[in-house]
Structures are given as structure tokens and as C-alpha cells.
Design a protein around this motif. Structure first.
Motif, PDB file in Angstrom:
ATOM      1  N   MET A   1       6.663  -6.505   7.423  1.00 24.06           N
ATOM      2  CA  MET A   1       5.689  -5.483   7.748  1.00 24.06           C
ATOM      3  C   MET A   1       5.877  -4.312   6.785  1.00 24.06           C
ATOM      4  O   MET A   1       7.001  -3.905   6.515  1.00 24.06           O
ATOM      5  CB  MET A   1       5.891  -5.021   9.198  1.00 24.06           C
ATOM      6  N   LYS A   2       4.767  -3.799   6.283  1.00 20.18           N
ATOM      7  CA  LYS A   2       4.807  -2.633   5.392  1.00 20.18           C
ATOM      8  C   LYS A   2       4.171  -1.442   6.104  1.00 20.18           C
ATOM      9  O   LYS A   2       3.083  -1.559   6.663  1.00 20.18           O
ATOM     10  CB  LYS A   2       4.062  -2.930   4.088  1.00 20.18           C
ATOM     11  N   ILE A   3       4.893  -0.326   6.072  1.00 20.96           N
ATOM     12  CA  ILE A   3       4.439   0.899   6.739  1.00 20.96           C
ATOM     13  C   ILE A   3       4.348   2.034   5.737  1.00 20.96           C
ATOM     14  O   ILE A   3       5.235   2.208   4.894  1.00 20.96           O
ATOM     15  CB  ILE A   3       5.414   1.307   7.858  1.00 20.96           C
ATOM     16  N   LEU A   4       3.283   2.817   5.860  1.00 23.30           N
ATOM     17  CA  LEU A   4       3.144   4.043   5.089  1.00 23.30           C
ATOM     18  C   LEU A   4       3.071   5.193   6.083  1.00 23.30           C
ATOM     19  O   LEU A   4       2.170   5.246   6.919  1.00 23.30           O
ATOM     20  CB  LEU A   4       1.893   4.012   4.216  1.00 23.30           C
ATOM     21  N   TYR A   5       4.066   6.080   6.023  1.00 25.66           N
ATOM     22  CA  TYR A   5       4.074   7.277   6.851  1.00 25.66           C
ATOM     23  C   TYR A   5       3.312   8.368   6.115  1.00 25.66           C
ATOM     24  O   TYR A   5       3.571   8.616   4.931  1.00 25.66           O
ATOM     25  CB  TYR A   5       5.506   7.755   7.108  1.00 25.66           C
ATOM     26  N   ILE A  29      11.125  -4.264   7.882  1.00 29.26           N
ATOM     27  CA  ILE A  29      10.064  -3.316   7.561  1.00 29.26           C
ATOM     28  C   ILE A  29      10.343  -2.656   6.213  1.00 29.26           C
ATOM     29  O   ILE A  29      11.464  -2.236   5.952  1.00 29.26           O
ATOM     30  CB  ILE A  29       9.965  -2.226   8.650  1.00 29.26           C
ATOM     31  N   GLU A  30       9.308  -2.554   5.398  1.00 30.62           N
ATOM     32  CA  GLU A  30       9.386  -1.782   4.157  1.00 30.62           C
ATOM     33  C   GLU A  30       8.578  -0.511   4.384  1.00 30.62           C
ATOM     34  O   GLU A  30       7.378  -0.575   4.655  1.00 30.62           O
ATOM     35  CB  GLU A  30       8.795  -2.569   2.988  1.00 30.62           C
ATOM     36  N   ALA A  31       9.240   0.635   4.311  1.00 26.34           N
ATOM     37  CA  ALA A  31       8.575   1.907   4.576  1.00 26.34           C
ATOM     38  C   ALA A  31       8.466   2.746   3.315  1.00 26.34           C
ATOM     39  O   ALA A  31       9.373   2.787   2.483  1.00 26.34           O
ATOM     40  CB  ALA A  31       9.329   2.684   5.640  1.00 26.34           C
ATOM     41  N   LYS A  32       7.341   3.411   3.201  1.00 24.84           N
ATOM     42  CA  LYS A  32       7.073   4.397   2.156  1.00 24.84           C
ATOM     43  C   LYS A  32       6.474   5.614   2.852  1.00 24.84           C
ATOM     44  O   LYS A  32       6.073   5.540   4.011  1.00 24.84           O
ATOM     45  CB  LYS A  32       6.069   3.868   1.128  1.00 24.84           C
ATOM     46  N   SER A  33       6.391   6.723   2.133  1.00 31.82           N
ATOM     47  CA  SER A  33       5.735   7.899   2.701  1.00 31.82           C
ATOM     48  C   SER A  33       4.893   8.570   1.634  1.00 31.82           C
ATOM     49  O   SER A  33       5.155   8.452   0.435  1.00 31.82           O
ATOM     50  CB  SER A  33       6.758   8.884   3.270  1.00 31.82           C
ATOM     51  N   PRO A  73      -0.446  -1.220   3.002  1.00 29.88           N
ATOM     52  CA  PRO A  73       0.378  -1.212   4.209  1.00 29.88           C
ATOM     53  C   PRO A  73      -0.296  -1.948   5.364  1.00 29.88           C
ATOM     54  O   PRO A  73      -1.520  -1.931   5.499  1.00 29.88           O
ATOM     55  CB  PRO A  73       0.523   0.277   4.525  1.00 29.88           C
ATOM     56  N   ASP A  74       0.526  -2.577   6.183  1.00 31.54           N
ATOM     57  CA  ASP A  74       0.029  -3.191   7.412  1.00 31.54           C
ATOM     58  C   ASP A  74      -0.243  -2.109   8.447  1.00 31.54           C
ATOM     59  O   ASP A  74      -1.102  -2.255   9.309  1.00 31.54           O
ATOM     60  CB  ASP A  74       1.081  -4.158   7.986  1.00 31.54           C
TER      61      ASP A  74
END
Length: 156
Positions: A1-5, A29-33, A73-74
Motif C-alpha cells: 500500500m502506498k500512502i501520501l500524507y 506501507i510506503e509513505a511519502k508526504s 498513492p493508494d
């Protein structure tokens, strides 16, 4: 899962969320902001308190959401109320969007101890949410179930 905050200025809450998510749930989870109006600099106290609580600050930077068109992102999670009200770029169209409002510790007016307490409380809240998010991500629920579970996490 990819997340963008997403946070408007991408200097505090979204940065904290990115670092904590990658630490706690990095295998899942792969997170970016990013920010809609990034200031181009991570708040120094964000870096200080992340490091103090054992989270890596390597590679953290204040960036525009325009830099993430290819990230796909998902999930897009807004962490500040002003970003929640903004219209996201079209390339986030297929992403599930959720709002997790967080108090901004960088806006606390007070002595060093009060500011530190605000940052540590925010970090603890994000860590709690990410632990729940990681458990949900491992179950791989369908979109509607995922959206309901994510909204429940953000409501606490």
C-alpha cells in the motif's frame, strides 16, 4: 500500500506521519508526504523530536504534491484541516482520500516543556494510528471497508 500524507505546508504533521509510518509499517506501507503550498523546509523541531523518539529523519524534505504525480498513492491522508478542504490534484483521482486531523505542535505557544509535550503527544497519536493502519493493511480489505476503518482511526 502506498500512502501520501498531505498538509498545506508539509513541514510538521505530514512529515511526522511519513517518518513514523515508514518506521512502524515499512514492510507493508510506503509513505511519502507533501504539501499544497510547501515551505521547502522541514520544521527543525519535527526533526528533533522524531530523532529523540527513535525515528529516522533521513531523506525527509518539504515537497509539493505536484512532485508526486508518478507516485500513484493508494491512499491520500490529509492531516491538517486546511488541506482537507483543498481540492486535490486530478492525478489523485483514483486514490482513496481520508482526513486524519491532527493538532499542530509547531503552533504551540509556551515554554520548551509545553512545546516538547505537544510534539510528543502528536508523535504518540500518529504512532497509534499507524499501528492500527498497519493491522488493517495486512488484511487487505476492499475499498469501502478500508475507508470505514480509516475514518474510524481518524475519529479517535
Amino acid at each position: 500500500m502506498k500512502i501520501l500524507y498531505i498538509c498545506t505546508h508539509n513541514r510538521c504533521r505530514s512529515i511526522l506521519s511519513e517518518a513514523i509510518t515508514n518506521h512502524i509499517a515499512g514492510g507493508v506501507i510506503e509513505a511519502k508526504s507533501a504539501g499544497s503550498q510547501p515551505v521547502g523546509m522541514v520544521h527543525p523541531l519535527s526533526l528533533k523530536y522524531l530523532a529523540q523518539t527513535g525515528y529516522s529523519t533521513e531523506g525527509l524534505q518539504s515537497q509539493s504534491w505536484d512532485d508526486f504525480e508518478d507516485f500513484q498513492p493508494d491512499l491520500v491522508i490529509t492531516v491538517c484541516d486546511s488541506a482537507a478542504g483543498e481540492t486535490c490534484p486530478l492525478y489523485f483521482g483514483s486514490s482513496l482520500k481520508v482526513h486524519w486531523g491532527l493538532s499542530d505542535p509547531s503552533k504551540i505557544q509556551g515554554d520548551d516543556a509545553q512545546v516538547e509535550q505537544a510534539f510528543l503527544a502528536c508523535i504518540d497519536e500518529i504512532a497509534l494510528r499507524v499501528q492500527k493502519l498497519n493491522a488493517i493493511a495486512l488484511q487487505r480489505p476492499e475499498n469501502e471497508a478500508l475507508k470505514a476503518a480509516l475514518a474510524e482511526i481518524g475519529a479517535h
